[in-house]
Scaffold this motif. Structure first.
Motif, PDB file in Angstrom:
ATOM      1  N   GLU A 176       0.802  -1.212  -0.097  1.00 43.02           N
ATOM      2  CA  GLU A 176      -0.148   0.017  -0.230  1.00 43.02           C
ATOM      3  C   GLU A 176       0.892   1.232   0.031  1.00 43.02           C
ATOM      4  O   GLU A 176       0.549   2.251  -0.729  1.00 43.02           O
ATOM      5  N   VAL A 177       1.896   1.221   0.773  1.00 42.32           N
ATOM      6  CA  VAL A 177       2.736   2.355   1.040  1.00 42.32           C
ATOM      7  C   VAL A 177       3.501   2.493  -0.371  1.00 42.32           C
ATOM      8  O   VAL A 177       3.504   3.892  -0.829  1.00 42.32           O
ATOM      9  N   ARG A 178       3.773   1.478  -0.957  1.00 41.30           N
ATOM     10  CA  ARG A 178       4.781   1.445  -2.083  1.00 41.30           C
ATOM     11  C   ARG A 178       3.667   2.057  -3.465  1.00 41.30           C
ATOM     12  O   ARG A 178       4.403   2.923  -3.969  1.00 41.30           O
ATOM     13  N   GLU A 179       2.522   1.678  -3.233  1.00 34.72           N
ATOM     14  CA  GLU A 179       1.821   2.307  -4.370  1.00 34.72           C
ATOM     15  C   GLU A 179       1.507   3.686  -4.092  1.00 34.72           C
ATOM     16  O   GLU A 179       1.427   4.580  -5.057  1.00 34.72           O
ATOM     17  N   GLU A 180       1.464   4.287  -2.903  1.00 40.37           N
ATOM     18  CA  GLU A 180       1.188   5.968  -2.580  1.00 40.37           C
ATOM     19  C   GLU A 180       2.464   6.378  -2.886  1.00 40.37           C
ATOM     20  O   GLU A 180       2.529   7.440  -3.208  1.00 40.37           O
ATOM     21  N   LEU A 181       3.717   5.988  -2.514  1.00 40.85           N
ATOM     22  CA  LEU A 181       5.036   6.437  -2.869  1.00 40.85           C
ATOM     23  C   LEU A 181       5.176   6.728  -4.328  1.00 40.85           C
ATOM     24  O   LEU A 181       5.666   7.707  -4.905  1.00 40.85           O
ATOM     25  N   LEU A 182       4.840   5.769  -5.279  1.00 43.77           N
ATOM     26  CA  LEU A 182       4.852   5.861  -6.797  1.00 43.77           C
ATOM     27  C   LEU A 182       4.056   6.857  -7.085  1.00 43.77           C
ATOM     28  O   LEU A 182       4.382   7.632  -8.049  1.00 43.77           O
ATOM     29  N   ARG A 183       2.770   7.107  -6.680  1.00 44.34           N
ATOM     30  CA  ARG A 183       1.950   8.165  -7.026  1.00 44.34           C
ATOM     31  C   ARG A 183       2.458   9.509  -6.655  1.00 44.34           C
ATOM     32  O   ARG A 183       2.484  10.349  -7.378  1.00 44.34           O
ATOM     33  N   LEU A 184       2.844   9.544  -5.566  1.00 45.93           N
ATOM     34  CA  LEU A 184       3.681  10.819  -5.018  1.00 45.93           C
ATOM     35  C   LEU A 184       4.898  11.161  -5.866  1.00 45.93           C
ATOM     36  O   LEU A 184       4.992  12.550  -6.261  1.00 45.93           O
ATOM     37  N   MET A 185       5.651  10.081  -6.003  1.00 43.64           N
ATOM     38  CA  MET A 185       6.829  10.650  -6.761  1.00 43.64           C
ATOM     39  C   MET A 185       6.476  10.921  -8.272  1.00 43.64           C
ATOM     40  O   MET A 185       7.155  11.828  -8.695  1.00 43.64           O
ATOM     41  N   ALA A 186       5.366  10.272  -8.907  1.00 40.83           N
ATOM     42  CA  ALA A 186       5.142  10.779 -10.309  1.00 40.83           C
ATOM     43  C   ALA A 186       4.627  12.163 -10.210  1.00 40.83           C
ATOM     44  O   ALA A 186       4.927  12.857 -11.161  1.00 40.83           O
ATOM     45  N   GLU A 187       3.853  12.482  -9.221  1.00 41.49           N
ATOM     46  CA  GLU A 187       3.408  13.911  -8.776  1.00 41.49           C
ATOM     47  C   GLU A 187       4.662  14.731  -8.770  1.00 41.49           C
ATOM     48  O   GLU A 187       4.642  16.009  -9.392  1.00 41.49           O
ATOM     49  N   ALA A 188       5.562  14.480  -8.118  1.00 40.12           N
ATOM     50  CA  ALA A 188       6.635  15.200  -7.846  1.00 40.12           C
ATOM     51  C   ALA A 188       7.541  15.361  -9.124  1.00 40.12           C
ATOM     52  O   ALA A 188       7.921  16.613  -9.376  1.00 40.12           O
TER      53      ALA A 188
END
Length: 128
Positions: free
Chosen positions: A89-101
């Motif tokens: 779950e955290v991995r998916e959220e990190l990927l989403r946030l990193m893509a946004e960054a």
């Protein structure tokens, strides 16, 4: 063992549940390890026992701990499997946030610095 910020806007029971979850996720608290009794923790933190009880009830509802009548509360051994789910779950959220960054113009170096800050913060948490 536990430190609470009385000036925080976050309720004390939430601070306590977050701290216990963190200690379980970082394997500071081991499966089947007994938690301090409500009365003991209440005296240690100078917090109303009902607040401690509320935190323990919430942790039990979420599956982080279990209780035995007359024995106390213990870390749930089922957490090991939940850790894998939480990591995904955290991995998916990190990927989403990193893509946004990246979209917002963050460089790899800036993202790396943020990662280093997170590691430093974790190191500070290990000292408590």
């Amino acid at each position: 063992m536990f430190e609470l910020d009385v000036r925080s806007r976050k309720p004390i029971y939430e601070q306590l549940t977050d701290k216990i979850k963190e200690m379980i996720l970082y394997s500071i608290l081991q499966p089947d390890e007994q938690l301090p009794s409500v009365r003991t923790l209440s005296a240690q933190l100078t917090v109303n026992p009902n607040t401690i009880q509320k935190a323990y009830r919430e942790l039990e509802r979420e599956g982080y701990i279990y209780s035995r009548a007359g024995k106390g509360s213990f870390v749930s051994p089922a957490q090991q499997g939940m850790n894998a789910a939480k990591r995904a779950e955290v991995r998916e959220e990190l990927l989403r946030l990193m893509a946004e960054a990246v979209y917002l113009g963050f460089t790899a170096a800036e993202i790396g610095e943020l990662f280093k800050l997170a590691l430093e913060k974790k190191g500070e948490g290990d000292q408590t």
